[in-house]
Design a protein around this motif. Structure first.
Motif, mmCIF file in Angstrom:
data_model
loop_
_atom_site.group_PDB
_atom_site.id
_atom_site.type_symbol
_atom_site.label_atom_id
_atom_site.label_comp_id
_atom_site.label_asym_id
_atom_site.label_seq_id
_atom_site.Cartn_x
_atom_site.Cartn_y
_atom_site.Cartn_z
ATOM 1 N N LEU A 150 0.816 -1.202 0.000
ATOM 2 C CA LEU A 150 0.000 0.000 0.000
ATOM 3 C C LEU A 150 0.851 1.254 0.000
ATOM 4 O O LEU A 150 0.486 2.265 -0.586
ATOM 5 N N ARG A 151 2.030 1.211 0.624
ATOM 6 C CA ARG A 151 2.928 2.356 0.536
ATOM 7 C C ARG A 151 3.353 2.598 -0.911
ATOM 8 O O ARG A 151 3.478 3.728 -1.356
ATOM 9 N N SER A 152 3.557 1.503 -1.645
ATOM 10 C CA SER A 152 3.964 1.671 -3.043
ATOM 11 C C SER A 152 2.854 2.286 -3.873
ATOM 12 O O SER A 152 3.104 2.943 -4.871
ATOM 13 N N LEU A 153 1.602 2.089 -3.460
ATOM 14 C CA LEU A 153 0.492 2.627 -4.233
ATOM 15 C C LEU A 153 0.420 4.139 -4.154
ATOM 16 O O LEU A 153 -0.099 4.787 -5.057
ATOM 17 N N ARG B 25 -13.180 13.362 4.449
ATOM 18 C CA ARG B 25 -14.340 13.531 5.336
ATOM 19 C C ARG B 25 -15.325 12.388 5.163
ATOM 20 O O ARG B 25 -15.901 11.899 6.145
ATOM 21 N N LEU B 26 -15.524 11.935 3.926
ATOM 22 C CA LEU B 26 -16.380 10.771 3.697
ATOM 23 C C LEU B 26 -15.761 9.521 4.322
ATOM 24 O O LEU B 26 -16.466 8.682 4.890
ATOM 25 N N ALA B 27 -14.446 9.387 4.226
ATOM 26 C CA ALA B 27 -13.772 8.238 4.823
ATOM 27 C C ALA B 27 -14.038 8.157 6.322
ATOM 28 O O ALA B 27 -14.264 7.080 6.878
ATOM 29 N N VAL C 186 -6.988 3.328 2.874
ATOM 30 C CA VAL C 186 -8.075 2.954 3.773
ATOM 31 C C VAL C 186 -8.684 1.644 3.287
ATOM 32 O O VAL C 186 -8.595 1.296 2.103
ATOM 33 N N ALA C 187 -9.297 0.926 4.223
ATOM 34 C CA ALA C 187 -10.045 -0.290 3.889
ATOM 35 C C ALA C 187 -11.530 0.018 3.997
ATOM 36 O O ALA C 187 -11.983 0.621 4.977
ATOM 37 N N ILE C 188 -12.287 -0.371 2.963
ATOM 38 C CA ILE C 188 -13.740 -0.172 2.947
ATOM 39 C C ILE C 188 -14.389 -1.554 3.037
ATOM 40 O O ILE C 188 -14.271 -2.366 2.116
ATOM 41 N N ALA C 189 -15.063 -1.815 4.151
ATOM 42 C CA ALA C 189 -15.664 -3.134 4.352
ATOM 43 C C ALA C 189 -17.173 -3.132 4.123
ATOM 44 O O ALA C 189 -17.760 -4.165 3.822
ATOM 45 N N ASP C 190 -17.802 -1.983 4.266
ATOM 46 C CA ASP C 190 -19.267 -1.904 4.217
ATOM 47 C C ASP C 190 -19.660 -0.765 3.300
ATOM 48 O O ASP C 190 -19.667 0.406 3.697
ATOM 49 N N TRP C 191 -19.972 -1.106 2.033
ATOM 50 C CA TRP C 191 -20.407 -0.060 1.125
ATOM 51 C C TRP C 191 -21.298 -0.626 0.033
ATOM 52 O O TRP C 191 -21.261 -1.827 -0.266
ATOM 53 N N TYR D 13 -9.723 -1.880 -0.909
ATOM 54 C CA TYR D 13 -8.807 -0.858 -0.450
ATOM 55 C C TYR D 13 -8.962 0.357 -1.354
ATOM 56 O O TYR D 13 -9.229 0.235 -2.548
ATOM 57 N N ALA D 14 -8.784 1.528 -0.772
ATOM 58 C CA ALA D 14 -8.911 2.768 -1.529
ATOM 59 C C ALA D 14 -7.938 3.778 -0.943
ATOM 60 O O ALA D 14 -7.206 3.485 0.006
ATOM 61 N N LEU D 15 -7.935 4.964 -1.516
ATOM 62 C CA LEU D 15 -7.168 6.073 -0.984
ATOM 63 C C LEU D 15 -8.136 7.156 -0.529
ATOM 64 O O LEU D 15 -9.208 7.325 -1.117
ATOM 65 N N SER D 16 -7.769 7.864 0.511
ATOM 66 C CA SER D 16 -8.585 8.995 0.951
ATOM 67 C C SER D 16 -7.721 10.246 0.981
ATOM 68 O O SER D 16 -6.531 10.195 1.305
#
Length: 319
Positions: free
Chosen positions: A5-8, A223-225, A252-257, A268-271
């Motif tokens: 994730l650091r590389s991303l 803010r959404l994160a 960030v990890a999104i588990a519920d969307w 996984y996403a970026l915020s």
């Protein structure tokens, strides 16, 4: 995992996360195809780095071959300024200010009259010209000349991206088997383009996301994160947008969307500070190719029934 994730979030040598999100102040739009195209297959180069993905196709301008990023997040198609100069194409009118992720920049515009998408003739179209400093100059040994935006793609009424098969279908027949999510097509008459938006919820937090195939990683506003109860991890880093500006982000990890009630796979996403407001629209995130490529095929129907059709999935989570 943290190392990956650091590389991303390192901008060096990467396809940018937020190359879409271009709301361009141009008063001229795309032309109309002379004949309808139905189920025409175009080969793609699918670029991958970790979880990040992006799709590029061959565009021929005045007999010269280039790669263009398939970028529904760009309201207007864009041509790299250096390529326009090499082709001897002359700008039309004064420069205009465009908004992209994290900043704005000056852009020119010109008319493309002799161009094709892998053998499919495209009508004369006014496109913007910009430095595209955040877009790598080459992918797979080929020159990347620009972004193929929604103004051109929407002319085919429906397109289907098949990341696993490395192909794009123009004028695609929507699949009856896929799960359909309504999208909002927001036309920008004064700007000569359009964008596609979808309603989502993260946890219990409502959001509007830009359907952005040009974003190699899904990105949400910080803010959404927080409201969506995502889990942040790893250090902060930065990504570079199409205009070359830096945006500070965190994984960030999104588990519920969900998208319009459709449960989405954990991702996984970026915020970061990427929320956009202007031209009568607002959104709090980019739904990128990393998530869209979970599915065997993804169809965007622009008309007559605007919707996103997700057929699959290929994967249930990043693994």
């Amino acid at each position: 995992m943290l190392k990956l994730l650091r590389s991303l979030v390192s901008p060096a040598g990467r396809l940018p996360v937020v190359v879409g999100m271009s709301l361009l102040a141009l008063g001229l739009g795309a032309g109309t195809p002379t004949a309808p195209v139905r189920n025409r297959t175009v080969p793609l180069i699918v670029w991958r780095h970790g979880y990040a993905k992006a799709a590029l196709a061959r565009v021929t301008i005045d007999g010269r071959h280039y790669l263009f990023l398939i970028d529904t997040g760009a309201a207007k198609t864009a041509l790299r300024t250096s390529v326009a100069l090499a082709l001897g194409l002359r700008p039309q009118g004064p420069d205009t200010r465009v908004m992209t992720a994290g900043c704005s920049t000056e852009a020119g515009h010109l008319l493309l009259s002799d161009w094709q998408l892998h053998g499919v003739a495209l009508p004369p179209t006014v496109v913007m010209t910009a430095g595209l400093a955040g877009v790598p100059p080459r992918v797979a040994g080929q020159q990347v000349a620009g972004l193929l935006g929604s103004d051109v793609l929407a002319q085919f009424r429906a397109i289907r991206l098949e990341y696993s098969r490395s192909r794009l279908v123009l004028g695609a027949t929507p699949s009856a088997a896929g799960r359909s999510v309504p999208i909002i097509v927001h036309h920008l008459p004064a700007l000569g383009g359009q964008v596609e938006l979808v309603h989502a919820t993260l946890g219990r937090a409502p959001a509007t996301l830009l359907v952005d195939t040009g974003a190699s990683l899904t990105t949400i506003d910080s803010r959404l994160a927080r409201r969506g109860q995502t889990v942040a991890f790893g250090p902060q880093g930065s990504v570079r947008g199409a205009a070359g500006c830096q945006v500070r982000v965190r994984a960030v990890a999104i588990a519920d969307w969900k998208l319009q009630g459709l449960v989405m796979p954990s991702a996984y996403a970026l915020s970061g500070s990427i929320a956009a407001h202007g031209h009568g629209i607002s959104f709090q995130g980019l739904l990128g190719s990393d998530v869209l490529s979970f599915y065997r095929q993804v169809t965007l129907e622009f008309a007559p029934r605007p919707r996103l059709i997700l057929d699959g999935p290929m994967y249930h989570a990043h693994n």
